[in-house]
Design a protein around this motif. Structure first.
Motif, PDB file in Angstrom:
ATOM      1  N   GLY A 162      52.240  41.007  44.066  1.00 39.64           N
ATOM      2  CA  GLY A 162      52.473  40.767  42.648  1.00 39.64           C
ATOM      3  C   GLY A 162      52.979  41.983  41.900  1.00 39.64           C
ATOM      4  O   GLY A 162      53.642  41.860  40.861  1.00 39.64           O
TER       5      GLY A 162
ATOM      6  N   SER B 146      52.480  38.106  35.008  1.00 46.58           N
ATOM      7  CA  SER B 146      52.363  38.115  36.464  1.00 46.58           C
ATOM      8  C   SER B 146      51.406  37.003  36.838  1.00 46.58           C
ATOM      9  O   SER B 146      50.747  36.405  35.969  1.00 46.58           O
ATOM     10  CB  SER B 146      51.825  39.456  36.969  1.00 46.58           C
ATOM     11  OG  SER B 146      50.475  39.628  36.563  1.00 46.58           O
ATOM     12  N   ALA B 147      51.301  36.737  38.121  1.00 42.87           N
ATOM     13  CA  ALA B 147      50.371  35.697  38.567  1.00 42.87           C
ATOM     14  C   ALA B 147      48.949  36.023  38.133  1.00 42.87           C
ATOM     15  O   ALA B 147      48.212  35.144  37.661  1.00 42.87           O
ATOM     16  CB  ALA B 147      50.448  35.545  40.081  1.00 42.87           C
ATOM     17  N   GLN B 148      48.527  37.286  38.264  1.00 47.17           N
ATOM     18  CA  GLN B 148      47.157  37.648  37.911  1.00 47.17           C
ATOM     19  C   GLN B 148      46.914  37.533  36.420  1.00 47.17           C
ATOM     20  O   GLN B 148      45.840  37.105  35.982  1.00 47.17           O
ATOM     21  CB  GLN B 148      46.843  39.075  38.385  1.00 47.17           C
ATOM     22  CG  GLN B 148      45.356  39.395  38.399  1.00 47.17           C
ATOM     23  CD  GLN B 148      44.565  38.437  39.264  1.00 47.17           C
ATOM     24  OE1 GLN B 148      44.899  38.221  40.419  1.00 47.17           O
ATOM     25  NE2 GLN B 148      43.514  37.842  38.702  1.00 47.17           N
TER      26      GLN B 148
END
Length: 346
Positions: A320, A209-211
């Motif tokens: 997200g 994921s982006a995080q």
């Protein structure tokens, strides 16, 4: 914000997708009684958002309904009297994801904290189909001393993801906020760093994921910087001063989008400006009337949608986490809805 780049990180599936032909499209007219939790939604909120963009819709029926919507009708009654929900499918399962407007911390002058420039589009990039790569732009001096900086931000990782989103806000030290939007790119194809982490065996595809990517880059500053340079595409920005900071960014209809009520769709199947009923499954189910006011390069198909969650980190975390199945029905003017019906014998 057209969202041209924002959803590419979600395209982590490595297997090809079979093309869908027009013959695969099926249209079914439903009844509002078929929509779970329809009576419990805030129809007034949806009507307010519909009014933001309906004046720009084409078609006499849409324009008539837009004019009627401006006479302050009872919101739920308005939708139930003049629309019918249409389920448009092509055999591909529905997929709902989320997007948001990043907020970075920056300044209009560089200093020890704010060192990473947000650039305007240079003339030579505008006049060239393919210009310098990200590596050449970031590590070289081609941009230096030309006054192309809009602002400087404090985090190169957030700047990288600002480029993926295509637009965002920059909060200045005095509390003021400036908004930047997509102005162009260097013409190189996007190369997903999420896919690269999967290829290296660092993560499985479902873990990315982006995080997760941000955390890995920050834990591994040298390798992380190199990972960001793996993507040769580079995005340039422009200041968007005509939209007040308290309003949402501009969507594909050149109007501000609304958190929790704007959805990005594939305009080949869903008219921009149309109300859409969203039903998502998963950990946090959603049943809500939204308005199709945006698009995105990864949003393809009649049951593919991207929900706008707002600005900042909290909105980013919610966006997200969303990757749910469900279904989407488009509210169409009654005559138009029945004209779309698929012949059951086809």
């Amino acid at each position: 914000m057209t969202g041209a780049l924002r959803a590419i990180l979600l395209m982590l599936a490595l297997s090809p997708v079979a093309p869908v032909s027009a013959a695969d499209i099926r249209n079914e007219v439903a009844d509002f009684a078929d929509l779970p939790r329809w009576p419990h939604d805030d129809h007034a909120a949806a009507l307010s958002v519909f009014l933001e963009t309906c004046p720009d819709m084409a078609g006499a029926d849409w324009q008539s309904l837009c004019a009627l919507a401006q006479t302050d009708p009872a919101p739920r009654t308005f939708f139930e009297l003049f629309f019918r929900p249409v389920l448009i499918t092509d055999g591909t399962p529905a997929l709902f994801t989320g997007y948001f407007e990043p907020e970075l911390f920056g300044a209009l002058r560089p200093d020890a904290r704010y060192r990473h420039p947000v650039y305007r589009l240079p003339p030579e990039a505008r006049n060239s189909s393919v210009w310098l790569s990200r590596r050449e732009i970031v590590t070289g001096d081609v941009m230096q001393g030309r006054g192309l900086e809009i602002a400087w931000v404090d985090d190169p990782v957030e700047l990288f993801f600002l480029q993926i989103q295509g637009s965002g806000r920059i909060r200045l030290p005095d509390g003021r906020v400036i908004r930047v939007g997509y102005a162009g790119s260097n013409g190189h194809s996007y190369r997903s760093i999420g896919v690269e982490l999967v290829r290296r065996g660092i993560y499985k595809a479902h873990q990315v994921s982006a995080q997760v990517i941000k955390n890995w880059v920050r834990r591994n500053p040298v390798a992380g910087r190199e990972l960001l340079l793996h993507n040769p595409s580079y995005v340039f920005f422009r200041r968007i001063d005509e939209v007040p900071p308290e309003r949402g960014p501009l969507g594909a209809m050149n109007r501000s989008v609304t958190p929790g009520r704007t959805v990005a769709v594939d305009p080949a199947h869903v008219p921009l400006g149309a109300p859409v009923w969203i039903e998502t499954e998963g950990h946090d189910p959603m049943h809500r009337l939204m308005v199709a006011q945006d698009t995105g390069s990864a949003i393809r198909g009649p049951q593919r949608a991207d929900i706008f969650f707002g600005a900042g980190d909290a909105a980013g975390r919610r966006a997200g986490r969303l990757r749910d199945r469900g279904r989407m029905l488009v509210l169409m003017p009654i005559q138009r809805a029945y004209a779309m019906l698929t012949d059951p014998f086809e």
